[in-house]
Design a protein around this motif. Structure first.
Motif, PDB file in Angstrom:
ATOM      1  N   LEU A  15       0.828  -1.203   0.000  1.00 54.31           N
ATOM      2  CA  LEU A  15       0.000   0.000   0.000  1.00 54.31           C
ATOM      3  C   LEU A  15       0.866   1.257   0.000  1.00 54.31           C
ATOM      4  O   LEU A  15       1.966   1.266   0.570  1.00 54.31           O
ATOM      5  CB  LEU A  15      -0.908   0.020   1.237  1.00 54.31           C
ATOM      6  CG  LEU A  15      -2.033  -1.022   1.246  1.00 54.31           C
ATOM      7  CD1 LEU A  15      -2.605  -1.178   2.647  1.00 54.31           C
ATOM      8  CD2 LEU A  15      -3.131  -0.634   0.260  1.00 54.31           C
ATOM      9  N   PRO A  16       0.392   2.329  -0.632  1.00 54.01           N
ATOM     10  CA  PRO A  16       1.120   3.589  -0.581  1.00 54.01           C
ATOM     11  C   PRO A  16       1.231   4.106   0.854  1.00 54.01           C
ATOM     12  O   PRO A  16       0.485   3.673   1.750  1.00 54.01           O
ATOM     13  CB  PRO A  16       0.256   4.531  -1.428  1.00 54.01           C
ATOM     14  CG  PRO A  16      -0.559   3.634  -2.295  1.00 54.01           C
ATOM     15  CD  PRO A  16      -0.817   2.412  -1.465  1.00 54.01           C
ATOM     16  N   ALA A  17       2.124   5.045   1.066  1.00 53.70           N
ATOM     17  CA  ALA A  17       2.331   5.589   2.407  1.00 53.70           C
ATOM     18  C   ALA A  17       1.202   6.532   2.826  1.00 53.70           C
ATOM     19  O   ALA A  17       0.854   6.620   4.009  1.00 53.70           O
ATOM     20  CB  ALA A  17       3.663   6.321   2.464  1.00 53.70           C
ATOM     21  N   SER A  51       6.511   8.524  -6.885  1.00 55.42           N
ATOM     22  CA  SER A  51       7.495   7.431  -6.869  1.00 55.42           C
ATOM     23  C   SER A  51       6.854   6.060  -6.708  1.00 55.42           C
ATOM     24  O   SER A  51       7.497   5.031  -6.948  1.00 55.42           O
ATOM     25  CB  SER A  51       8.500   7.640  -5.729  1.00 55.42           C
ATOM     26  OG  SER A  51       7.867   7.481  -4.462  1.00 55.42           O
ATOM     27  N   GLU A  52       5.587   6.033  -6.305  1.00 53.06           N
ATOM     28  CA  GLU A  52       4.903   4.765  -6.038  1.00 53.06           C
ATOM     29  C   GLU A  52       4.080   4.363  -7.264  1.00 53.06           C
ATOM     30  O   GLU A  52       2.875   4.561  -7.335  1.00 53.06           O
ATOM     31  CB  GLU A  52       4.021   4.902  -4.797  1.00 53.06           C
ATOM     32  CG  GLU A  52       4.829   5.101  -3.519  1.00 53.06           C
ATOM     33  CD  GLU A  52       3.957   5.415  -2.315  1.00 53.06           C
ATOM     34  OE1 GLU A  52       4.190   4.834  -1.251  1.00 53.06           O
ATOM     35  OE2 GLU A  52       3.038   6.261  -2.430  1.00 53.06           O
ATOM     36  N   LEU A  57       4.297  -0.847  -6.158  1.00 51.99           N
ATOM     37  CA  LEU A  57       3.327  -1.429  -5.225  1.00 51.99           C
ATOM     38  C   LEU A  57       3.224  -2.937  -5.428  1.00 51.99           C
ATOM     39  O   LEU A  57       3.126  -3.706  -4.462  1.00 51.99           O
ATOM     40  CB  LEU A  57       1.967  -0.768  -5.402  1.00 51.99           C
ATOM     41  CG  LEU A  57       1.908   0.742  -5.136  1.00 51.99           C
ATOM     42  CD1 LEU A  57       0.499   1.272  -5.423  1.00 51.99           C
ATOM     43  CD2 LEU A  57       2.319   1.066  -3.715  1.00 51.99           C
ATOM     44  N   GLY A  58       3.238  -3.363  -6.703  1.00 54.15           N
ATOM     45  CA  GLY A  58       3.161  -4.794  -7.004  1.00 54.15           C
ATOM     46  C   GLY A  58       4.362  -5.556  -6.472  1.00 54.15           C
ATOM     47  O   GLY A  58       4.218  -6.673  -5.941  1.00 54.15           O
ATOM     48  N   ILE A  59       5.540  -4.977  -6.601  1.00 52.97           N
ATOM     49  CA  ILE A  59       6.759  -5.610  -6.081  1.00 52.97           C
ATOM     50  C   ILE A  59       6.675  -5.740  -4.565  1.00 52.97           C
ATOM     51  O   ILE A  59       7.038  -6.780  -3.991  1.00 52.97           O
ATOM     52  CB  ILE A  59       8.007  -4.790  -6.495  1.00 52.97           C
ATOM     53  CG1 ILE A  59       8.241  -4.908  -7.996  1.00 52.97           C
ATOM     54  CG2 ILE A  59       9.251  -5.236  -5.724  1.00 52.97           C
ATOM     55  CD1 ILE A  59       9.168  -3.845  -8.563  1.00 52.97           C
ATOM     56  N   ASP A  87       2.643   0.632 -15.525  1.00 48.85           N
ATOM     57  CA  ASP A  87       3.614   1.731 -15.587  1.00 48.85           C
ATOM     58  C   ASP A  87       3.810   2.202 -17.024  1.00 48.85           C
ATOM     59  O   ASP A  87       3.927   3.395 -17.297  1.00 48.85           O
ATOM     60  CB  ASP A  87       4.978   1.267 -15.060  1.00 48.85           C
ATOM     61  CG  ASP A  87       4.987   1.020 -13.559  1.00 48.85           C
ATOM     62  OD1 ASP A  87       3.916   1.039 -12.947  1.00 48.85           O
ATOM     63  OD2 ASP A  87       6.085   0.807 -13.014  1.00 48.85           O
ATOM     64  N   HIS A  88       3.856   1.255 -17.951  1.00 50.68           N
ATOM     65  CA  HIS A  88       4.127   1.547 -19.351  1.00 50.68           C
ATOM     66  C   HIS A  88       3.155   0.779 -20.241  1.00 50.68           C
ATOM     67  O   HIS A  88       2.601  -0.243 -19.830  1.00 50.68           O
ATOM     68  CB  HIS A  88       5.554   1.127 -19.727  1.00 50.68           C
ATOM     69  CG  HIS A  88       6.606   1.658 -18.802  1.00 50.68           C
ATOM     70  ND1 HIS A  88       6.988   2.977 -18.786  1.00 50.68           N
ATOM     71  CD2 HIS A  88       7.345   1.042 -17.846  1.00 50.68           C
ATOM     72  CE1 HIS A  88       7.927   3.154 -17.865  1.00 50.68           C
ATOM     73  NE2 HIS A  88       8.157   2.011 -17.280  1.00 50.68           N
ATOM     74  N   THR A  89       2.953   1.274 -21.465  1.00 54.49           N
ATOM     75  CA  THR A  89       2.178   0.504 -22.431  1.00 54.49           C
ATOM     76  C   THR A  89       2.824  -0.864 -22.617  1.00 54.49           C
ATOM     77  O   THR A  89       2.149  -1.882 -22.676  1.00 54.49           O
ATOM     78  CB  THR A  89       2.107   1.244 -23.776  1.00 54.49           C
ATOM     79  OG1 THR A  89       1.517   2.531 -23.559  1.00 54.49           O
ATOM     80  CG2 THR A  89       1.274   0.464 -24.780  1.00 54.49           C
ATOM     81  N   PHE A  90       4.149  -0.891 -22.742  1.00 59.37           N
ATOM     82  CA  PHE A  90       4.943  -2.106 -22.627  1.00 59.37           C
ATOM     83  C   PHE A  90       6.349  -1.702 -22.222  1.00 59.37           C
ATOM     84  O   PHE A  90       6.739  -0.559 -22.429  1.00 59.37           O
ATOM     85  CB  PHE A  90       4.938  -2.937 -23.934  1.00 59.37           C
ATOM     86  CG  PHE A  90       5.624  -2.280 -25.115  1.00 59.37           C
ATOM     87  CD1 PHE A  90       7.005  -2.390 -25.284  1.00 59.37           C
ATOM     88  CD2 PHE A  90       4.897  -1.575 -26.056  1.00 59.37           C
ATOM     89  CE1 PHE A  90       7.634  -1.804 -26.364  1.00 59.37           C
ATOM     90  CE2 PHE A  90       5.517  -0.984 -27.147  1.00 59.37           C
ATOM     91  CZ  PHE A  90       6.895  -1.099 -27.299  1.00 59.37           C
TER      92      PHE A  90
END
Length: 325
Positions: A15-17, A51-52, A57-59, A87-90
Motif C-alpha cells: 500500500l502507498p504511504a 514514486s509509487e 506497489l506490485g513488487i 507503468d508503461h504501455t509495454f
C-alpha cells in the motif's frame, strides 16, 4: 488417481504511504464524509505519490507474499499481474516485478479485466499449474487508479484508491474432490455491449492519451447485484458446493451496498463476508488480494476454509472462483 491443485501458500499487500480520509477529499471536491460513507461505506483510501508506481506497489506485495510462503524468486516460474494501470504501455508490469524479485524462469505477463482482473488471473494461473505447465505462480493485482480518475468528478474520484495484493499458488497433488486444498473451480464471463457503463475515455490506440475513468454508477450497481450471480452459482455448482458451505465470501471491494446486497441475495450471512472497502476504497484488481491478505493475517481465513472470490469490472467482465484454503 491424483490431480494437481493450485494451493495458496502465501499472501501479501503493498500500500502507498499516504492515507486520504473522506474529510480531506471534502476539501478538494464538493462532498462530505457522511455522503461518501452512506453511499459506499468508504472511510479512507491510500493514494500513491509520484514514486509509487503500479510496479513498485506490485513488487512490495509480491515480496510480502513470497516471504509469507517462505520462498524466493528462484522458486517461481510464472508471474501474472492483473492491472489496468500499468507503468508503461509495454513492457508488462509483470516483467518488472519478475526482474525486481530475481525471477528468471518461466513466463511473466499482464492480464487486463479491470476490477475482475484478479479473478481472471487466478483462473489463468490455475490452468498453468493444474496442467503441470508451471510449478509455482505469483499472482498480483496492482493498481494506481488515482492516475486515471477525474478529480473534478465527485461521483467517481471518491471511490478509488491505490494498492497491490498478491498470492503465491503452488501445484500440489490432491485427490480431486472439493475437500482438496486449492482452486476448485472458476467461472468467467464478459459482455462487451456494456462498455459505455464503465470505461476510460482514452488509450494509445485511439486518442494517444491515458484518458480518464467514466462510469454510470446506477447501471453498474444494477448489473453488479443482478447479473454477476451466474458466475457465482456456476463456480459453486462446478465445485460441488452451495453458498451455505462457504466459510468466507471475499468479493471485489467496490461498494459496501453492492457487497451486502450480493451476499443477501446468495443467502450468505454478513459475518461471513470479508469487508475492507472502508479502509482501501475501490482498488480495482488489487481489492480481492488485499482483502484476502487482511483476513488471512487477522486469523479469519484458516487452512481448510472454503472461500469464494468474486468480481465485476468494466466492459463488463466478471468472474468467481472457489478456493479451499
Amino acid at each position: 488417481m491424483t490431480t494437481l491443485r493450485s494451493v495458496v501458500v502465501g499472501t501479501g499487500s503493498g500500500l502507498p504511504a499516504r492515507v486520504v480520509t473522506n474529510a480531506e477529499l471534502a476539501e478538494r471536491v464538493e462532498t462530505s464524509d457522511e455522503w461518501i460513507v452512506q453511499r459506499t461505506g468508504i472511510r479512507q483510501r491510500y493514494l500513491a505519490d509520484a514514486s509509487e508506481t503500479t510496479s513498485v506497489l506490485g513488487i512490495r506485495a509480491a515480496r510480502a507474499a513470497l516471504d509469507d510462503a517462505g520462498l524466493t524468486g528462484d522458486d517461481i516460474d510464472l508471474v501474472i499481474c492483473a492491472t489496468s494501470t500499468p507503468d508503461h504501455t509495454f513492457p508488462s508490469t509483470a516483467t518488472q516485478i519478475q526482474a525486481a524479485l530475481g525471477i528468471h524462469a518461466g513466463a511473466a505477463f499482464d492480464l487486463q479485466a479491470v476490477c475482475a482482473g484478479f479473478v481472471f488471473a487466478v483462473s489463468t494461473a490455475d490452468k498453468f499449474l493444474a496442467t503441470g505447465a508451471a510449478r509455482r505462480a505469483l499472482v498480483v493485482g496492482a493498481e494506481t487508479f488515482s492516475r486515471i480518475v477525474d478529480w473534478e468528478d465527485r461521483t467517481t474520484c471518491v471511490l478509488f484508491g491505490d494498492g497491490a495484493g498478491a498470492i503465491v499458488l503452488e501445484a500440489q497433488d490432491a485427490a480431486g474432490t472439493n475437500a482438496d486444498r486449492g482452486v476448485i473451480s472458476a467461472s468467467l464471463r464478459s459482455d462487451g455491449r456494456h462498455r459505455e457503463k464503465l470505461y476510460v475515455d482514452g488509450g494509445p490506440g485511439s486518442t494517444g492519451t491515458t484518458g480518464q475513468l467514466r462510469m454510470e454508477g446506477k447501471e453498474v450497481f444494477r448489473f453488479a447485484v443482478g447479473s454477476v450471480m451466474d458466475v457465482i452459482e456456476d463456480a459453486l455448482k462446478m465445485g460441488g458446493a452451495t453458498a451455505a458451505d462457504l466459510d468466507w465470501f471475499v468479493p471485489h471491494q467496490a461498494n459496501k451496498r453492492i457487497i451486502e446486497a450480493s451476499a443477501d441475495k446468495l443467502g450468505i450471512p454478513r459475518d461471513k463476508v470479508v469487508l475492507t472497502v472502508d479502509r482501501h476504497g475501490n482498488t480495482s484488481a488489487a481489492s480481492i488480494p488485499l482483502a484476502l491478505d487482511v483476513a488471512r493475517r487477522d486469523g479469519r481465513i484458516r487452512r481448510g476454509d472454503l472461500v469464494m472470490i468474486e468480481a465485476i469490472g468494466g466492459g463488463f467482465s466478471w468472474g468467481a472462483a472457489l478456493i479451499r484454503w
